[in-house]
Design a protein around this motif. Sequence first.
Motif, mmCIF file in Angstrom:
data_model
loop_
_atom_site.group_PDB
_atom_site.id
_atom_site.type_symbol
_atom_site.label_atom_id
_atom_site.label_comp_id
_atom_site.label_asym_id
_atom_site.label_seq_id
_atom_site.Cartn_x
_atom_site.Cartn_y
_atom_site.Cartn_z
ATOM 1 N N LEU A 95 0.827 -1.202 0.000
ATOM 2 C CA LEU A 95 0.000 0.000 0.000
ATOM 3 C C LEU A 95 0.859 1.248 0.000
ATOM 4 O O LEU A 95 0.581 2.211 -0.731
ATOM 5 C CB LEU A 95 -0.938 -0.018 1.213
ATOM 6 C CG LEU A 95 -1.889 1.163 1.341
ATOM 7 C CD1 LEU A 95 -2.816 1.240 0.136
ATOM 8 C CD2 LEU A 95 -2.681 1.051 2.621
ATOM 9 N N ALA A 96 1.925 1.257 0.787
ATOM 10 C CA ALA A 96 2.828 2.413 0.830
ATOM 11 C C ALA A 96 3.489 2.627 -0.537
ATOM 12 O O ALA A 96 3.608 3.768 -0.997
ATOM 13 C CB ALA A 96 3.882 2.199 1.907
ATOM 14 N N ARG A 97 3.894 1.540 -1.210
ATOM 15 C CA ARG A 97 4.493 1.687 -2.551
ATOM 16 C C ARG A 97 3.487 2.243 -3.549
ATOM 17 O O ARG A 97 3.827 3.091 -4.376
ATOM 18 C CB ARG A 97 5.032 0.350 -3.042
ATOM 19 C CG ARG A 97 6.423 0.051 -2.497
ATOM 20 C CD ARG A 97 6.999 -1.204 -3.097
ATOM 21 N NE ARG A 97 6.468 -2.326 -2.317
ATOM 22 C CZ ARG A 97 6.228 -3.536 -2.782
ATOM 23 N NH1 ARG A 97 6.464 -3.826 -4.028
ATOM 24 N NH2 ARG A 97 5.757 -4.478 -2.002
ATOM 25 N N LEU A 98 2.250 1.793 -3.474
ATOM 26 C CA LEU A 98 1.219 2.306 -4.380
ATOM 27 C C LEU A 98 0.943 3.784 -4.121
ATOM 28 O O LEU A 98 0.768 4.572 -5.059
ATOM 29 C CB LEU A 98 -0.075 1.496 -4.235
ATOM 30 C CG LEU A 98 -0.060 0.097 -4.813
ATOM 31 C CD1 LEU A 98 -1.328 -0.650 -4.431
ATOM 32 C CD2 LEU A 98 0.070 0.150 -6.332
ATOM 33 N N GLU A 99 0.921 4.173 -2.871
ATOM 34 C CA GLU A 99 0.706 5.584 -2.540
ATOM 35 C C GLU A 99 1.874 6.431 -3.017
ATOM 36 O O GLU A 99 1.677 7.554 -3.487
ATOM 37 C CB GLU A 99 0.490 5.750 -1.040
ATOM 38 C CG GLU A 99 -0.859 5.244 -0.571
ATOM 39 C CD GLU A 99 -1.030 5.279 0.936
ATOM 40 O OE1 GLU A 99 -0.020 5.453 1.659
ATOM 41 O OE2 GLU A 99 -2.178 5.119 1.391
ATOM 42 N N GLU A 100 3.094 5.920 -2.914
ATOM 43 C CA GLU A 100 4.261 6.656 -3.412
ATOM 44 C C GLU A 100 4.177 6.855 -4.918
ATOM 45 O O GLU A 100 4.478 7.927 -5.434
ATOM 46 C CB GLU A 100 5.548 5.909 -3.072
ATOM 47 C CG GLU A 100 5.975 6.018 -1.640
ATOM 48 C CD GLU A 100 7.228 5.202 -1.353
ATOM 49 O OE1 GLU A 100 7.912 4.785 -2.324
ATOM 50 O OE2 GLU A 100 7.515 4.986 -0.174
ATOM 51 N N LEU A 101 3.767 5.821 -5.637
ATOM 52 C CA LEU A 101 3.642 5.936 -7.087
ATOM 53 C C LEU A 101 2.584 6.961 -7.471
ATOM 54 O O LEU A 101 2.748 7.707 -8.434
ATOM 55 C CB LEU A 101 3.285 4.574 -7.699
ATOM 56 C CG LEU A 101 4.392 3.534 -7.734
ATOM 57 C CD1 LEU A 101 3.846 2.205 -8.232
ATOM 58 C CD2 LEU A 101 5.533 4.008 -8.628
ATOM 59 N N GLU A 102 1.519 7.010 -6.724
ATOM 60 C CA GLU A 102 0.431 7.941 -7.024
ATOM 61 C C GLU A 102 0.833 9.379 -6.747
ATOM 62 O O GLU A 102 0.388 10.300 -7.428
ATOM 63 C CB GLU A 102 -0.791 7.570 -6.183
ATOM 64 C CG GLU A 102 -2.024 8.353 -6.572
ATOM 65 C CD GLU A 102 -3.233 7.872 -5.813
ATOM 66 O OE1 GLU A 102 -3.727 8.649 -4.967
ATOM 67 O OE2 GLU A 102 -3.662 6.741 -6.049
ATOM 68 N N LEU A 103 1.700 9.597 -5.775
ATOM 69 C CA LEU A 103 2.085 10.947 -5.383
ATOM 70 C C LEU A 103 3.305 11.475 -6.127
ATOM 71 O O LEU A 103 3.703 12.611 -5.901
ATOM 72 C CB LEU A 103 2.346 10.998 -3.876
ATOM 73 C CG LEU A 103 1.119 10.742 -2.997
ATOM 74 C CD1 LEU A 103 1.526 10.760 -1.534
ATOM 75 C CD2 LEU A 103 0.029 11.762 -3.265
ATOM 76 N N GLU A 104 3.909 10.700 -7.012
ATOM 77 C CA GLU A 104 5.057 11.191 -7.775
ATOM 78 C C GLU A 104 4.616 12.370 -8.625
ATOM 79 O O GLU A 104 3.559 12.333 -9.257
ATOM 80 C CB GLU A 104 5.622 10.084 -8.662
ATOM 81 C CG GLU A 104 6.433 9.068 -7.902
ATOM 82 C CD GLU A 104 7.007 8.004 -8.834
ATOM 83 O OE1 GLU A 104 6.803 8.097 -10.058
ATOM 84 O OE2 GLU A 104 7.644 7.075 -8.323
ATOM 85 N N PRO A 105 5.436 13.451 -8.679
ATOM 86 C CA PRO A 105 5.046 14.677 -9.405
ATOM 87 C C PRO A 105 4.775 14.436 -10.890
ATOM 88 O O PRO A 105 3.799 14.945 -11.431
ATOM 89 C CB PRO A 105 6.236 15.610 -9.221
ATOM 90 C CG PRO A 105 7.074 15.026 -8.148
ATOM 91 C CD PRO A 105 6.719 13.599 -8.025
ATOM 92 N N GLY A 106 5.599 13.689 -11.562
ATOM 93 C CA GLY A 106 5.402 13.457 -12.998
ATOM 94 C C GLY A 106 4.098 12.736 -13.296
ATOM 95 O O GLY A 106 3.373 13.078 -14.217
#
Length: 115
Positions: A95-106
């Motif tokens: 879940l943390a990895r998915l949230e990180e991917l979603e919050l990436e600026p690009g």
Amino acid sequence: MTTPSRFPEPYGQSSGANLADILERVLDKGIVIAGDIRINLLDIELLTIKLRLIVASVDKAKEMGIDWWETDPALSSRARRDELARENAELRERLARLEELELEPGRKQKKEEAP
């Protein structure tokens, strides 16, 4: 005058103590029964079944290094808790990895520009 009976003595009269002694000895020392069943057809192995049976007390089994029931979630509540904790930690990490991917600026900008 008495004649010997043709019938065996009822269970429990003389064999009870012997059976208890045998059971105590087997559980104390342990016994292993092993066997293999192989089914071949024209030198092609179709099926192999390996049977292993160990009869021993829990203490003797642990002494021999056999303790699989302690780590099997179906047999041990501690193993079940450990399995649930491991699965929970794994899901939190995903879940943390998915949230990180979603919050990436690009990625966020591409999502806003799309429709």
